[in-house]
Design a protein around this motif. Structure first.
Motif, mmCIF file in Angstrom:
data_model
loop_
_atom_site.group_PDB
_atom_site.id
_atom_site.type_symbol
_atom_site.label_atom_id
_atom_site.label_comp_id
_atom_site.label_asym_id
_atom_site.label_seq_id
_atom_site.Cartn_x
_atom_site.Cartn_y
_atom_site.Cartn_z
ATOM 1 N N LEU A 148 -15.729 7.977 14.396
ATOM 2 C CA LEU A 148 -17.030 7.380 14.071
ATOM 3 C C LEU A 148 -17.516 7.743 12.672
ATOM 4 O O LEU A 148 -18.244 6.962 12.050
ATOM 5 C CB LEU A 148 -18.074 7.813 15.105
ATOM 6 C CG LEU A 148 -17.899 7.275 16.524
ATOM 7 C CD1 LEU A 148 -18.921 7.904 17.465
ATOM 8 C CD2 LEU A 148 -18.035 5.760 16.553
ATOM 9 N N VAL A 149 -17.141 8.917 12.188
ATOM 10 C CA VAL A 149 -17.657 9.399 10.904
ATOM 11 C C VAL A 149 -16.544 9.548 9.867
ATOM 12 O O VAL A 149 -16.643 9.038 8.748
ATOM 13 C CB VAL A 149 -18.396 10.750 11.074
ATOM 14 C CG1 VAL A 149 -18.894 11.250 9.716
ATOM 15 C CG2 VAL A 149 -19.541 10.606 12.047
ATOM 16 N N GLY A 150 -15.477 10.245 10.246
ATOM 17 C CA GLY A 150 -14.432 10.540 9.276
ATOM 18 C C GLY A 150 -13.726 9.311 8.738
ATOM 19 O O GLY A 150 -13.566 9.158 7.518
ATOM 20 N N VAL A 151 -13.320 8.409 9.626
ATOM 21 C CA VAL A 151 -12.582 7.219 9.186
ATOM 22 C C VAL A 151 -13.444 6.299 8.320
ATOM 23 O O VAL A 151 -13.012 5.882 7.240
ATOM 24 C CB VAL A 151 -12.000 6.468 10.404
ATOM 25 C CG1 VAL A 151 -11.452 5.106 9.983
ATOM 26 C CG2 VAL A 151 -10.903 7.298 11.057
ATOM 27 N N PRO A 152 -14.681 5.935 8.736
ATOM 28 C CA PRO A 152 -15.502 5.092 7.853
ATOM 29 C C PRO A 152 -15.775 5.728 6.498
ATOM 30 O O PRO A 152 -15.823 5.032 5.475
ATOM 31 C CB PRO A 152 -16.803 4.914 8.645
ATOM 32 C CG PRO A 152 -16.418 5.128 10.072
ATOM 33 C CD PRO A 152 -15.346 6.171 10.032
ATOM 34 N N LEU A 264 -0.025 11.634 1.797
ATOM 35 C CA LEU A 264 0.011 10.825 0.580
ATOM 36 C C LEU A 264 0.462 9.399 0.889
ATOM 37 O O LEU A 264 -0.093 8.433 0.347
ATOM 38 C CB LEU A 264 0.954 11.474 -0.436
ATOM 39 C CG LEU A 264 1.043 10.787 -1.809
ATOM 40 C CD1 LEU A 264 -0.307 10.807 -2.510
ATOM 41 C CD2 LEU A 264 2.100 11.461 -2.678
ATOM 42 N N THR A 265 1.446 9.259 1.771
ATOM 43 C CA THR A 265 1.945 7.932 2.120
ATOM 44 C C THR A 265 0.879 7.104 2.813
ATOM 45 O O THR A 265 0.715 5.905 2.529
ATOM 46 C CB THR A 265 3.181 8.041 3.024
ATOM 47 O OG1 THR A 265 4.202 8.778 2.340
ATOM 48 C CG2 THR A 265 3.717 6.667 3.387
ATOM 49 N N VAL A 266 0.145 7.706 3.719
ATOM 50 C CA VAL A 266 -0.906 6.974 4.433
ATOM 51 C C VAL A 266 -1.998 6.529 3.467
ATOM 52 O O VAL A 266 -2.526 5.410 3.580
ATOM 53 C CB VAL A 266 -1.494 7.837 5.569
ATOM 54 C CG1 VAL A 266 -2.746 7.189 6.168
ATOM 55 C CG2 VAL A 266 -0.451 8.049 6.664
ATOM 56 N N LEU A 267 -2.346 7.371 2.508
ATOM 57 C CA LEU A 267 -3.323 6.968 1.496
ATOM 58 C C LEU A 267 -2.799 5.785 0.687
ATOM 59 O O LEU A 267 -3.548 4.865 0.355
ATOM 60 C CB LEU A 267 -3.639 8.148 0.574
ATOM 61 C CG LEU A 267 -4.440 9.290 1.211
ATOM 62 C CD1 LEU A 267 -4.435 10.519 0.305
ATOM 63 C CD2 LEU A 267 -5.873 8.860 1.497
ATOM 64 N N GLY A 268 -1.504 5.818 0.365
ATOM 65 C CA GLY A 268 -0.905 4.693 -0.346
ATOM 66 C C GLY A 268 -0.854 3.436 0.512
ATOM 67 O O GLY A 268 -1.124 2.326 0.024
ATOM 68 N N ILE A 269 -0.515 3.592 1.788
ATOM 69 C CA ILE A 269 -0.476 2.457 2.716
ATOM 70 C C ILE A 269 -1.861 1.844 2.862
ATOM 71 O O ILE A 269 -2.028 0.617 2.903
ATOM 72 C CB ILE A 269 0.058 2.907 4.085
ATOM 73 C CG1 ILE A 269 1.552 3.213 4.003
ATOM 74 C CG2 ILE A 269 -0.203 1.849 5.155
ATOM 75 C CD1 ILE A 269 2.421 2.030 3.687
ATOM 76 N N ALA A 270 -2.880 2.687 2.938
ATOM 77 C CA ALA A 270 -4.256 2.183 3.052
ATOM 78 C C ALA A 270 -4.624 1.348 1.834
ATOM 79 O O ALA A 270 -5.208 0.263 1.965
ATOM 80 C CB ALA A 270 -5.227 3.353 3.217
ATOM 81 N N TYR A 287 -5.850 4.892 8.846
ATOM 82 C CA TYR A 287 -6.495 6.194 9.031
ATOM 83 C C TYR A 287 -6.643 6.532 10.516
ATOM 84 O O TYR A 287 -6.449 7.689 10.911
ATOM 85 C CB TYR A 287 -7.871 6.202 8.356
ATOM 86 C CG TYR A 287 -7.828 6.020 6.856
ATOM 87 C CD1 TYR A 287 -6.932 6.742 6.078
ATOM 88 C CD2 TYR A 287 -8.678 5.122 6.215
ATOM 89 C CE1 TYR A 287 -6.886 6.577 4.702
ATOM 90 C CE2 TYR A 287 -8.642 4.945 4.838
ATOM 91 C CZ TYR A 287 -7.742 5.664 4.086
ATOM 92 O OH TYR A 287 -7.694 5.490 2.722
ATOM 93 N N VAL A 288 -6.987 5.541 11.335
ATOM 94 C CA VAL A 288 -7.121 5.775 12.772
ATOM 95 C C VAL A 288 -5.774 6.169 13.367
ATOM 96 O O VAL A 288 -5.685 7.098 14.188
ATOM 97 C CB VAL A 288 -7.680 4.516 13.475
ATOM 98 C CG1 VAL A 288 -7.545 4.642 14.994
ATOM 99 C CG2 VAL A 288 -9.142 4.304 13.107
ATOM 100 N N SER A 289 -4.729 5.486 12.958
ATOM 101 C CA SER A 289 -3.397 5.793 13.467
ATOM 102 C C SER A 289 -2.994 7.220 13.115
ATOM 103 O O SER A 289 -2.450 7.955 13.956
ATOM 104 C CB SER A 289 -2.389 4.798 12.896
ATOM 105 O OG SER A 289 -1.088 5.075 13.355
#
Length: 304
Positions: A148-152, A264-270, A287-289
């Motif tokens: 609810l907070v971290g992902v947004p 780092l990869t997830v940040l790049g994927i996002a 991010y949820v995944s």
């Protein structure tokens, strides 16, 4: 100066990359100060028990924090006239959805597998501790706060504030690269995983980088000899090398290296999926995944 004139002046700077890094640094500093202010005010109001428990306190703290960040980022995007991807995902975005959802799951699973082989607990990488056979309630509560907070918050900071800014200077593809590198530095936590809010040390490092970038650009512009231009760029190269070597020196195992590479990869994927889909839902899924995968592995490890 009227806001419209100010907005127009931002679009035609002499050094667009320096402008964007400066604005990003200033706004991230504002986000950090807002976090500290919220924490101080709530501490004055009362302890978590005065709010009815840690969960209610967390919801209030997170709600106030997220609301302030949302207003700041929304006002910034409006002023800069960013195009924010608010459209829903469609069937044509299925490949992007697959990349966003499956990549974190695969990387977390691979990291856990390597950790088993090399005898490195996953909790030592995430720097979290969960009791054996933990009760489900607190785990779901913490997970809910993260969702609810971290992902947004991550989406607002990484995609709108940082990626949206870089798009103004270097275009879409360049913004993906710069967003990945910048968020890989400021949005990774020293306590494991991704940080909701940049830590103070990372902010100070970003400020030093911006100052060195300004010196390098000024030196390249004013110096009449080529070797002086190279000399002006030397401090920023040295700084970048120190940051990379510092990060590498903190990796103590193969599993630790995979864990860092996963963040780092997830940040790049996002960043990539947001650009290709033009929808904030794509990075949200990434991010949820990652959050669900990390939490599941930690809980299962504690249960075993």
């Amino acid at each position: 100066m009227p806001l419209q004139n100010f907005s127009r002046s931002l679009r035609n700077p002499e050094h667009p990359l320096l402008r964007e890094f400066s604005l990003i640094t200033a706004l991230l500093t504002g986000v950090y100060v807002w976090q500290q202010l919220v924490a101080e005010v709530l501490a004055i109001v009362g302890s978590p028990s005065a709010f009815g428990g840690i969960i209610v306190y967390g919801l209030i703290h997170g709600g106030v924090l997220l609301s302030g960040i949302g207003l700041l980022v929304g006002a910034y995007a409006s002023l800069r006239e960013f195009e924010i991807g608010l459209k829903p995902l469609s069937t044509s975005d299925l490949p992007i959805i697959g990349v966003a959802v499956l990549t974190p799951l695969v990387l977390v699973g691979l990291t856990k597998l390597v950790g088993i082989v090399t005898n490195v607990p996953y909790t030592s990488l995430t720097k979290t501790s969960v009791a054996a056979n933990p009760p489900l309630g607190p785990i779901l509560a913490i997970l809910g706060l993260g969702l609810l907070v971290g992902v947004p918050t991550l989406v607002l900071i990484c995609q709108i504030l940082i990626q949206g800014s870089f798009c103004q200077a270097v275009g879409a593809d360049g913004a993906i690269v710069l967003t990945t590198l910048t968020t890989g530095f400021v949005m990774t936590s020293n306590t494991g995983g991704l940080a909701t809010i940049p830590e103070l040390g990372k902010l100070l490092g970003l400020i030093v980088f911006v100052l060195l970038l300004g010196v390098a650009l000024l030196g390249a512009e004013k110096a009449e000899r080529r070797w002086l231009r190279y000399l002006a760029a030397t401090p920023i190269v040295i700084f970048a090398v120190i940051v990379v070597l510092s990060g590498v020196s903190q990796i103590e195992s193969i599993a630790g290296g995979l864990f860092a590479a996963t963040q780092l990869t997830v940040l790049g994927i996002a960043a990539y999926t947001y650009d290709r889909s033009n929808s904030l839902l794509a990075p949200t899924l990434a991010y949820v995944s990652l959050l669900l995968a990390n939490r599941t592995v930690v809980v299962l490890e504690a249960g075993m």
